[in-house]
Design a protein around this motif. Sequence first.
Motif, PDB file in Angstrom:
ATOM      1  N   GLY A   1     105.048 -20.026  18.279  1.00 11.64           N
ATOM      2  CA  GLY A   1     104.529 -21.075  19.135  1.00 11.64           C
ATOM      3  C   GLY A   1     104.180 -22.330  18.346  1.00 11.64           C
ATOM      4  N   ARG A   2     103.688 -23.335  19.072  1.00 12.80           N
ATOM      5  CA  ARG A   2     103.347 -24.603  18.438  1.00 12.80           C
ATOM      6  C   ARG A   2     102.183 -24.459  17.461  1.00 12.80           C
ATOM      7  NH1 ARG A   2     102.494 -28.658  23.170  1.00 12.80           N
ATOM      8  NH2 ARG A   2     101.599 -26.809  24.087  1.00 12.80           N
ATOM      9  N   LYS A   3     101.207 -23.643  17.804  1.00  8.74           N
ATOM     10  CA  LYS A   3     100.058 -23.474  16.905  1.00  8.74           C
ATOM     11  C   LYS A   3     100.473 -22.842  15.584  1.00  8.74           C
ATOM     12  CE  LYS A   3      96.425 -23.222  20.373  1.00  8.74           C
ATOM     13  NZ  LYS A   3      95.372 -22.400  20.972  1.00  8.74           N
ATOM     14  N   GLU A   4     101.346 -21.834  15.650  1.00 10.01           N
ATOM     15  CA  GLU A   4     101.824 -21.188  14.421  1.00 10.01           C
ATOM     16  C   GLU A   4     102.660 -22.156  13.591  1.00 10.01           C
ATOM     17  OE1 GLU A   4     101.395 -17.837  17.440  1.00 10.01           O
ATOM     18  OE2 GLU A   4     102.196 -19.840  17.475  1.00 10.01           O
ATOM     19  N   ALA A   5     103.496 -22.971  14.257  1.00 10.03           N
ATOM     20  CA  ALA A   5     104.311 -23.958  13.538  1.00 10.03           C
ATOM     21  C   ALA A   5     103.413 -24.989  12.864  1.00 10.03           C
ATOM     22  CB  ALA A   5     105.285 -24.635  14.494  1.00 10.03           C
ATOM     23  N   CYS A   6     102.372 -25.426  13.557  1.00 12.65           N
ATOM     24  CA  CYS A   6     101.419 -26.373  12.961  1.00 12.65           C
ATOM     25  C   CYS A   6     100.716 -25.757  11.760  1.00 12.65           C
ATOM     26  CB  CYS A   6     100.392 -26.820  13.995  1.00 12.65           C
ATOM     27  SG  CYS A   6     101.043 -27.948  15.227  1.00 12.65           S
ATOM     28  N   ALA A   7     100.380 -24.491  11.846  1.00 19.09           N
ATOM     29  CA  ALA A   7      99.713 -23.815  10.730  1.00 19.09           C
ATOM     30  C   ALA A   7     100.635 -23.728   9.517  1.00 19.09           C
ATOM     31  CB  ALA A   7      99.261 -22.425  11.154  1.00 19.09           C
ATOM     32  N   ILE A   8     101.912 -23.449   9.737  1.00 19.43           N
ATOM     33  CA  ILE A   8     102.867 -23.360   8.628  1.00 19.43           C
ATOM     34  C   ILE A   8     103.063 -24.728   7.981  1.00 19.43           C
ATOM     35  CG2 ILE A   8     105.312 -22.975   8.062  1.00 19.43           C
ATOM     36  CD1 ILE A   8     105.274 -20.725  10.177  1.00 19.43           C
ATOM     37  N   LEU A   9     103.180 -25.766   8.809  1.00 17.92           N
ATOM     38  CA  LEU A   9     103.451 -27.112   8.302  1.00 17.92           C
ATOM     39  C   LEU A   9     102.191 -27.889   7.921  1.00 17.92           C
ATOM     40  CD1 LEU A   9     106.218 -28.126  10.855  1.00 17.92           C
ATOM     41  CD2 LEU A   9     106.526 -27.382   8.494  1.00 17.92           C
ATOM     42  N   HIS A  10     101.022 -27.330   8.210  1.00 14.00           N
ATOM     43  CA  HIS A  10      99.746 -27.996   7.936  1.00 14.00           C
ATOM     44  C   HIS A  10      99.710 -29.380   8.584  1.00 14.00           C
ATOM     45  CE1 HIS A  10      98.588 -24.847   5.165  1.00 14.00           C
ATOM     46  NE2 HIS A  10      99.766 -24.967   4.591  1.00 14.00           N
ATOM     47  N   CYS A  11     100.018 -29.410   9.881  1.00 13.85           N
ATOM     48  CA  CYS A  11      99.982 -30.661  10.630  1.00 13.85           C
ATOM     49  C   CYS A  11      99.351 -30.397  11.991  1.00 13.85           C
ATOM     50  CB  CYS A  11     101.381 -31.246  10.785  1.00 13.85           C
ATOM     51  SG  CYS A  11     102.489 -30.279  11.829  1.00 13.85           S
ATOM     52  N   ASN A  12      99.135 -31.461  12.751  1.00 16.95           N
ATOM     53  CA  ASN A  12      98.567 -31.288  14.091  1.00 16.95           C
ATOM     54  C   ASN A  12      99.682 -31.316  15.138  1.00 16.95           C
ATOM     55  OD1 ASN A  12      99.205 -34.004  14.500  1.00 16.95           O
ATOM     56  ND2 ASN A  12      97.145 -34.691  13.998  1.00 16.95           N
ATOM     57  N   MET A  13      99.319 -31.104  16.390  1.00 19.76           N
ATOM     58  CA  MET A  13     100.305 -31.022  17.475  1.00 19.76           C
ATOM     59  C   MET A  13     101.058 -32.346  17.671  1.00 19.76           C
ATOM     60  SD  MET A  13     100.239 -28.065  19.262  1.00 19.76           S
ATOM     61  CE  MET A  13      99.171 -26.710  19.621  1.00 19.76           C
ATOM     62  N   THR A  14     100.374 -33.457  17.462  1.00 22.42           N
ATOM     63  CA  THR A  14     101.025 -34.761  17.627  1.00 22.42           C
ATOM     64  C   THR A  14     102.133 -34.948  16.601  1.00 22.42           C
ATOM     65  OG1 THR A  14      98.937 -35.667  18.420  1.00 22.42           O
ATOM     66  CG2 THR A  14     100.610 -37.243  17.733  1.00 22.42           C
ATOM     67  N   THR A  15     101.851 -34.598  15.363  1.00 19.42           N
ATOM     68  CA  THR A  15     102.856 -34.715  14.303  1.00 19.42           C
ATOM     69  C   THR A  15     104.022 -33.769  14.561  1.00 19.42           C
ATOM     70  OG1 THR A  15     101.095 -35.264  12.760  1.00 19.42           O
ATOM     71  CG2 THR A  15     103.204 -34.630  11.809  1.00 19.42           C
ATOM     72  N   LEU A  16     103.724 -32.568  15.005  1.00 19.38           N
ATOM     73  CA  LEU A  16     104.782 -31.604  15.331  1.00 19.38           C
ATOM     74  C   LEU A  16     105.665 -32.144  16.445  1.00 19.38           C
ATOM     75  CD1 LEU A  16     105.882 -28.709  14.778  1.00 19.38           C
ATOM     76  CD2 LEU A  16     104.415 -27.954  16.650  1.00 19.38           C
ATOM     77  N   HIS A  17     105.067 -32.750  17.455  1.00 22.93           N
ATOM     78  CA  HIS A  17     105.822 -33.336  18.562  1.00 22.93           C
ATOM     79  C   HIS A  17     106.723 -34.474  18.056  1.00 22.93           C
ATOM     80  CE1 HIS A  17     106.720 -34.558  22.649  1.00 22.93           C
ATOM     81  NE2 HIS A  17     106.377 -35.804  22.323  1.00 22.93           N
ATOM     82  N   LYS A  18     106.209 -35.315  17.161  1.00 22.74           N
ATOM     83  CA  LYS A  18     107.008 -36.413  16.599  1.00 22.74           C
ATOM     84  C   LYS A  18     108.201 -35.883  15.818  1.00 22.74           C
ATOM     85  CE  LYS A  18     103.288 -39.792  16.232  1.00 22.74           C
ATOM     86  NZ  LYS A  18     102.430 -40.568  15.317  1.00 22.74           N
ATOM     87  N   HIS A  19     107.985 -34.820  15.026  1.00 19.80           N
ATOM     88  CA  HIS A  19     109.088 -34.229  14.261  1.00 19.80           C
ATOM     89  C   HIS A  19     110.136 -33.618  15.194  1.00 19.80           C
ATOM     90  CE1 HIS A  19     107.328 -35.069  10.445  1.00 19.80           C
ATOM     91  NE2 HIS A  19     106.348 -34.181  10.546  1.00 19.80           N
ATOM     92  N   THR A  20     109.685 -33.062  16.301  1.00 25.41           N
ATOM     93  CA  THR A  20     110.614 -32.480  17.270  1.00 25.41           C
ATOM     94  C   THR A  20     111.429 -33.575  17.952  1.00 25.41           C
ATOM     95  OG1 THR A  20     109.083 -30.646  17.653  1.00 25.41           O
ATOM     96  CG2 THR A  20     110.792 -30.982  19.290  1.00 25.41           C
ATOM     97  N   LYS A  21     110.769 -34.637  18.382  1.00 28.69           N
ATOM     98  CA  LYS A  21     111.467 -35.735  19.068  1.00 28.69           C
ATOM     99  C   LYS A  21     112.430 -36.479  18.153  1.00 28.69           C
ATOM    100  CE  LYS A  21     109.968 -35.369  23.193  1.00 28.69           C
ATOM    101  NZ  LYS A  21     110.879 -34.930  24.233  1.00 28.69           N
ATOM    102  N   SER A  22     112.085 -36.569  16.856  1.00 24.91           N
ATOM    103  CA  SER A  22     112.964 -37.273  15.921  1.00 24.91           C
ATOM    104  C   SER A  22     114.151 -36.422  15.484  1.00 24.91           C
ATOM    105  CB  SER A  22     112.170 -37.710  14.682  1.00 24.91           C
ATOM    106  OG  SER A  22     111.808 -36.590  13.906  1.00 24.91           O
ATOM    107  N   GLY A  23     114.123 -35.123  15.780  1.00 25.29           N
ATOM    108  CA  GLY A  23     115.232 -34.252  15.427  1.00 25.29           C
ATOM    109  C   GLY A  23     115.037 -33.501  14.122  1.00 25.29           C
ATOM    110  N   ARG A  24     113.914 -33.672  13.466  1.00 23.20           N
ATOM    111  CA  ARG A  24     113.657 -32.934  12.220  1.00 23.20           C
ATOM    112  C   ARG A  24     113.451 -31.456  12.483  1.00 23.20           C
ATOM    113  NH1 ARG A  24     109.495 -37.307  10.685  1.00 23.20           N
ATOM    114  NH2 ARG A  24     110.856 -38.912   9.842  1.00 23.20           N
TER     115      ARG A  24
END
Length: 88
Positions: A39-62
């Motif tokens: 899920g998003r929380k686990e992905a944020c924990a792995i990447l050490h980022c917040n939900m907003t940053t995760l959303h930006k990386h998803t929208k940019s295609g990273r």
Amino acid sequence: MQTEILLNGITLKQLTDALVPLLQQPSTETNQSSTELIGRKEACAILHCNMTTLHKHTKSGRLKSYGIGNRVLYKKSEVLESVKPINH
């Protein structure tokens, strides 16, 4: 349910010879982890980022996200691969 296994007509050497090749085979857990969805929380924990940053990386295609119903999921292997070393 019976929890005992009875072996008749087999020696310990025959049993060992039959089990050793099975124990030496690569585990299927490596294949499972490559397709494990998190899920998003686990992905944020792995990447050490917040939900907003995760959303930006998803929208940019990273990162590539997968949806099931209203849930947003990521493949754990792809999240781990997205982390790139910085060359100094």
